[in-house]
Design an enzyme around this catalytic site. Sequence first.
Site, PDB file in Angstrom:
ATOM      1  N   GLN A  76       2.715  -0.096   7.667  1.00  0.00           N
ATOM      2  CA  GLN A  76       1.273  -0.232   7.431  1.00  0.00           C
ATOM      3  C   GLN A  76       0.935   0.139   5.982  1.00  0.00           C
ATOM      4  O   GLN A  76      -0.147   0.658   5.696  1.00  0.00           O
ATOM      5  CB  GLN A  76       0.477   0.639   8.408  1.00  0.00           C
ATOM      6  CG  GLN A  76       0.398   0.057   9.808  1.00  0.00           C
ATOM      7  CD  GLN A  76      -0.376  -1.261   9.852  1.00  0.00           C
ATOM      8  OE1 GLN A  76      -1.200  -1.546   8.990  1.00  0.00           O
ATOM      9  NE2 GLN A  76      -0.105  -2.073  10.856  1.00  0.00           N
ATOM     10  N   SER A  77       1.840  -0.144   5.068  1.00  0.00           N
ATOM     11  CA  SER A  77       1.666   0.265   3.673  1.00  0.00           C
ATOM     12  C   SER A  77       0.529  -0.478   2.977  1.00  0.00           C
ATOM     13  O   SER A  77       0.536  -1.707   2.879  1.00  0.00           O
ATOM     14  CB  SER A  77       2.980   0.004   2.924  1.00  0.00           C
ATOM     15  OG  SER A  77       2.771   0.057   1.533  1.00  0.00           O
ATOM     16  N   ASN A  78      -0.435   0.292   2.481  1.00  0.00           N
ATOM     17  CA  ASN A  78      -1.489  -0.290   1.645  1.00  0.00           C
ATOM     18  C   ASN A  78      -0.908  -0.784   0.325  1.00  0.00           C
ATOM     19  O   ASN A  78      -1.347  -1.790  -0.227  1.00  0.00           O
ATOM     20  CB  ASN A  78      -2.566   0.753   1.349  1.00  0.00           C
ATOM     21  CG  ASN A  78      -3.196   1.292   2.612  1.00  0.00           C
ATOM     22  OD1 ASN A  78      -3.748   0.539   3.389  1.00  0.00           O
ATOM     23  ND2 ASN A  78      -3.093   2.602   2.819  1.00  0.00           N
ATOM     24  N   CYS A  80       2.079  -2.016  -0.213  1.00  0.00           N
ATOM     25  CA  CYS A  80       2.726  -3.327  -0.029  1.00  0.00           C
ATOM     26  C   CYS A  80       1.675  -4.439   0.032  1.00  0.00           C
ATOM     27  O   CYS A  80       1.828  -5.493  -0.581  1.00  0.00           O
ATOM     28  CB  CYS A  80       3.583  -3.329   1.243  1.00  0.00           C
ATOM     29  SG  CYS A  80       5.121  -2.392   1.080  1.00  0.00           S
TER      30      CYS A  80
END
Length: 340
Positions: A76-78, A80
């Site tokens: 859930q990386s912002n 990325c």
Amino acid sequence: MISLEKIPRRSYTDGSTPLEPLPRLSAELGGPQIWIKRDDRLGLTQGGNKTRKLEFLIADALEQGADSLITVGGVQSNHCRLTLAAARREGLECHLIVEEDLGPEGTGLGPAGANPPEHTGNFLLFDLLGADSVTVFGNGSDLLREAQALADRLRGEGKTPYVIPVGGSNVIGALGYVDCADELLKQINAAELDVAAVVSPSGSAGMQAGLVVGLHGAGSEIPVLGINVSRSRSEQEPKIVELVDSTADFLGLPPVPRDHTVGLGDYVGSGYALPTEGMVEAVRLFARAEGILLDPVYTGKAAAGLIDLIRQGRFGTDETVVFMHSGGVPGLYARARAFD
Ligand SMILES: *Cc1c(COP(=O)(O)O)cnc(C)c1O
């Protein structure tokens, strides 16, 4: 004076993000005057703090002739999502290497597939934004090694990849927050505020390190209180110090005293991205009092820290505190169960 003018930079936000008072939240907590820096309203898809870092990182990639980006993070990386958004804007390829979340008990180190991502939140956006590849590894994998291996493969195909580290937190990325410190000081002066502290989430530490270097370099004495989202104080502070030192060195600034680096470890809970009661309370309180959404992984835990410090009487009622809203709201929907 710090001058970033000679350093290559792209522009992804129109003007400054707002610095706003939160009178209803301040009254409800009965503590200091709380102001919020709205970096959730930075440019690129859904905004957030990585946009500032990427202005410098992507410019560096383009200078080096890169045609593809590779970066790493959680499912859930912002970071990325925003790297991918910048790649779309620039017409670059973008490959994401992500790790599964910790299991609910915080013991979830394991092979890929033990805790697979749901097709929602940022992970959904990786798909919609058309990532050229998304590879999911088990929690605790060496993502940067995987990124280097992919870079080698792409070079073998005649491409020119550029690898961005986790959170975009190297010296180049931290420059985005050196610049933000300058923007913030101008707004603080214009509003004639006497700020007792800036409270900021602290993860890969690029935001905090950049702010510390930028504020100190401008002669400001305002402390930055980092609220850790994944590590204890003794694990996090050396990481912040290292990036503060290397960033100051890169800019030719005198070293920043060690006591300017604080990363409080009391609000992490059982691990990165795992919910805490304080986070749930903070997210609900900001929404109900001010109509502002926080995220459960970063700003929700940082706000839980701010609220606890206020309840401990850390700030006087006549003092002013600035809270950094670093974004992350797309992740809220992926973690809705924390609010059941
Ligand atoms: C990455 C991130 C942070 C943490 O910033 P670092 O520079 O990694 O410490 C805080 N908030 C949000 C929403 C983020 O995506």
